[in-house]
Design a protein around this motif. Sequence first.
Motif, PDB file in Angstrom:
ATOM      1  N   UNK A  74      -6.302 -25.171  -3.274  1.00  0.00           N
ATOM      2  CA  UNK A  74      -6.276 -23.728  -3.085  1.00  0.00           C
ATOM      3  C   UNK A  74      -4.904 -23.268  -2.580  1.00  0.00           C
ATOM      4  N   UNK A  75      -4.289 -24.071  -1.715  1.00  0.00           N
ATOM      5  CA  UNK A  75      -2.973 -23.736  -1.179  1.00  0.00           C
ATOM      6  C   UNK A  75      -1.878 -24.029  -2.196  1.00  0.00           C
ATOM      7  N   UNK A  76      -1.954 -25.188  -2.821  1.00  0.00           N
ATOM      8  CA  UNK A  76      -0.881 -25.634  -3.707  1.00  0.00           C
ATOM      9  C   UNK A  76      -0.768 -24.804  -4.980  1.00  0.00           C
ATOM     10  N   UNK A  77      -1.867 -24.185  -5.418  1.00  0.00           N
ATOM     11  CA  UNK A  77      -1.834 -23.424  -6.666  1.00  0.00           C
ATOM     12  C   UNK A  77      -1.266 -22.015  -6.488  1.00  0.00           C
ATOM     13  N   UNK A  78      -1.118 -21.561  -5.249  1.00  0.00           N
ATOM     14  CA  UNK A  78      -0.695 -20.184  -5.015  1.00  0.00           C
ATOM     15  C   UNK A  78       0.679 -19.852  -5.596  1.00  0.00           C
ATOM     16  N   UNK A  79       1.691 -20.720  -5.444  1.00  0.00           N
ATOM     17  CA  UNK A  79       2.995 -20.370  -6.049  1.00  0.00           C
ATOM     18  C   UNK A  79       2.894 -20.096  -7.542  1.00  0.00           C
ATOM     19  N   UNK A  80       2.110 -20.903  -8.251  1.00  0.00           N
ATOM     20  CA  UNK A  80       1.972 -20.705  -9.696  1.00  0.00           C
ATOM     21  C   UNK A  80       1.239 -19.394  -9.987  1.00  0.00           C
ATOM     22  N   UNK A  81       0.190 -19.116  -9.232  1.00  0.00           N
ATOM     23  CA  UNK A  81      -0.585 -17.895  -9.469  1.00  0.00           C
ATOM     24  C   UNK A  81       0.203 -16.644  -9.094  1.00  0.00           C
ATOM     25  N   UNK A  82       1.037 -16.746  -8.088  1.00  0.00           N
ATOM     26  CA  UNK A  82       1.782 -15.575  -7.625  1.00  0.00           C
ATOM     27  C   UNK A  82       3.055 -15.326  -8.418  1.00  0.00           C
ATOM     28  N   UNK A  83       3.769 -16.387  -8.792  1.00  0.00           N
ATOM     29  CA  UNK A  83       5.090 -16.202  -9.378  1.00  0.00           C
ATOM     30  C   UNK A  83       5.304 -16.912 -10.715  1.00  0.00           C
ATOM     31  N   UNK A  84       4.385 -17.742 -11.121  1.00  0.00           N
ATOM     32  CA  UNK A  84       4.590 -18.549 -12.315  1.00  0.00           C
ATOM     33  C   UNK A  84       4.031 -17.931 -13.588  1.00  0.00           C
ATOM     34  N   UNK A  85       4.117 -18.714 -14.654  1.00  0.00           N
ATOM     35  CA  UNK A  85       3.565 -18.284 -15.940  1.00  0.00           C
ATOM     36  C   UNK A  85       2.059 -18.121 -15.828  1.00  0.00           C
ATOM     37  N   UNK A  86       1.463 -17.233 -16.640  1.00  0.00           N
ATOM     38  CA  UNK A  86       0.013 -17.030 -16.589  1.00  0.00           C
ATOM     39  C   UNK A  86      -0.739 -18.339 -16.842  1.00  0.00           C
ATOM     40  N   UNK A  87      -1.823 -18.500 -16.140  1.00  0.00           N
ATOM     41  CA  UNK A  87      -2.664 -19.687 -16.307  1.00  0.00           C
ATOM     42  C   UNK A  87      -3.773 -19.373 -17.313  1.00  0.00           C
ATOM     43  N   UNK A  88      -4.367 -20.414 -17.864  1.00  0.00           N
ATOM     44  CA  UNK A  88      -5.445 -20.228 -18.822  1.00  0.00           C
ATOM     45  C   UNK A  88      -6.737 -19.866 -18.095  1.00  0.00           C
ATOM     46  N   UNK A  89      -7.386 -18.812 -18.564  1.00  0.00           N
ATOM     47  CA  UNK A  89      -8.629 -18.347 -17.950  1.00  0.00           C
ATOM     48  C   UNK A  89      -9.671 -18.132 -19.036  1.00  0.00           C
ATOM     49  N   UNK A  90     -10.854 -18.683 -18.807  1.00  0.00           N
ATOM     50  CA  UNK A  90     -11.989 -18.449 -19.696  1.00  0.00           C
ATOM     51  C   UNK A  90     -13.049 -17.677 -18.925  1.00  0.00           C
ATOM     52  N   UNK A  91     -13.703 -16.753 -19.602  1.00  0.00           N
ATOM     53  CA  UNK A  91     -14.704 -15.910 -18.960  1.00  0.00           C
ATOM     54  C   UNK A  91     -16.120 -16.418 -19.229  1.00  0.00           C
ATOM     55  N   UNK A  92     -16.980 -16.231 -18.255  1.00  0.00           N
ATOM     56  CA  UNK A  92     -18.401 -16.536 -18.378  1.00  0.00           C
ATOM     57  C   UNK A  92     -19.177 -15.398 -17.730  1.00  0.00           C
ATOM     58  N   UNK A  93     -19.778 -14.539 -18.538  1.00  0.00           N
ATOM     59  CA  UNK A  93     -20.536 -13.415 -18.002  1.00  0.00           C
ATOM     60  C   UNK A  93     -19.780 -12.110 -17.965  1.00  0.00           C
ATOM     61  N   UNK A  94     -18.657 -12.028 -18.701  1.00  0.00           N
ATOM     62  CA  UNK A  94     -17.852 -10.808 -18.677  1.00  0.00           C
ATOM     63  C   UNK A  94     -18.555  -9.619 -19.304  1.00  0.00           C
ATOM     64  N   UNK A  95     -19.615  -9.858 -20.091  1.00  0.00           N
ATOM     65  CA  UNK A  95     -20.371  -8.741 -20.665  1.00  0.00           C
ATOM     66  C   UNK A  95     -20.994  -7.882 -19.566  1.00  0.00           C
ATOM     67  N   UNK A  96     -21.263  -8.494 -18.422  1.00  0.00           N
ATOM     68  CA  UNK A  96     -21.806  -7.737 -17.288  1.00  0.00           C
ATOM     69  C   UNK A  96     -20.794  -6.710 -16.795  1.00  0.00           C
ATOM     70  N   UNK A  97     -19.515  -7.065 -16.841  1.00  0.00           N
ATOM     71  CA  UNK A  97     -18.470  -6.120 -16.436  1.00  0.00           C
ATOM     72  C   UNK A  97     -18.388  -4.970 -17.433  1.00  0.00           C
ATOM     73  N   UNK A  98     -18.400  -5.299 -18.728  1.00  0.00           N
ATOM     74  CA  UNK A  98     -18.353  -4.256 -19.757  1.00  0.00           C
ATOM     75  C   UNK A  98     -19.500  -3.265 -19.573  1.00  0.00           C
ATOM     76  N   UNK A  99     -20.685  -3.788 -19.333  1.00  0.00           N
ATOM     77  CA  UNK A  99     -21.868  -2.929 -19.165  1.00  0.00           C
ATOM     78  C   UNK A  99     -21.731  -2.049 -17.927  1.00  0.00           C
ATOM     79  N   UNK A 100     -21.247  -2.641 -16.829  1.00  0.00           N
ATOM     80  CA  UNK A 100     -21.100  -1.874 -15.587  1.00  0.00           C
ATOM     81  C   UNK A 100     -20.044  -0.783 -15.740  1.00  0.00           C
ATOM     82  N   UNK A 101     -18.934  -1.100 -16.393  1.00  0.00           N
ATOM     83  CA  UNK A 101     -17.879  -0.105 -16.587  1.00  0.00           C
ATOM     84  C   UNK A 101     -18.354   1.024 -17.501  1.00  0.00           C
TER      85      UNK A 101
END
Length: 278
Positions: free
Chosen positions: A62-89
């Motif tokens: 959790x600590x070591x990944x922060x530099x990459x998340x804050x200042x580095x290239x985008x990381x790969x992210x996969x969604x699970x359940x994002x349809x719930x967000x679409x419905x709520x919005x």
Amino acid sequence: MTLLFRLLSCLPLWLLHGLGCALGWVAFLASPSYRGRFLFNAKQAGVSWLSLLGAVGCAGKMVAELPRLWFGRPVRVRWDGDALIDHALDSGKGIVFMTPHVGCFEVTAQAYAKRFGVAGRTITVLFRPPRQIWLRSVVESARQRPGLLTAPTTLAGVKQLIRALKQGQCVGLLPDQVPPMDQGVWAPFFGKPAYTMTLSARLAIQTGATILVAWGERRPWGRGYIVHVRPFEGDLSADLTSASVQINQAMEAVIKAAASQYLWGYARYKAPKLNSHA
């Protein structure tokens, strides 16, 4: 220090996670108080610590990944359940995202901002400013990005969250974080009384926002993350104490499902402190 973070952000995620895993084990073995809290919390939840060996390293990741998340290239992210967000919005209501201390909670807000926030549905994340001035400036500069705003744990920050929800925007917070004195209630957490924030319940009750539970799972070998989104089961009680019990139960369910990535060393049962921002 910002320069150091930027240099570390150039490293591949798998290497940062490897270094973080080692850091987590060093902390576990070197600190009796941290190790004791880790083991106590696991036992309180009815989980064998032998099954949580991966969680020891995850605390360091959790600590070591922060530099990459804050200042580095985008990381790969996969969604699970994002349809719930679409419905709520689509309903026009705001969303209160509740995320426990599981996995990478930093990536959940970033992933939302990248996919939904840039389209005008900004997310505002509640955070406790670091005590170290040098780190505070790093955090504030790193977290400001399109579609993502931050709100401090102050009265002004709470008002900012309420305004965002009333405008149909989204907010994110960690409801299993111990709040200052007079900003929570005692409610069971894995069967033991824990001082529990009422803010997440008050935000939802006051604004009529939709509640969603979200957490970011780290994939092995630095292959990115999976952002899981789940509905909040049942209707939230209008009574703050009862609502806090419901929220704790929802957080327990996530923790049990992702026990190997929960921060078992977090001082969940500590006594609340006076709010210096009051």
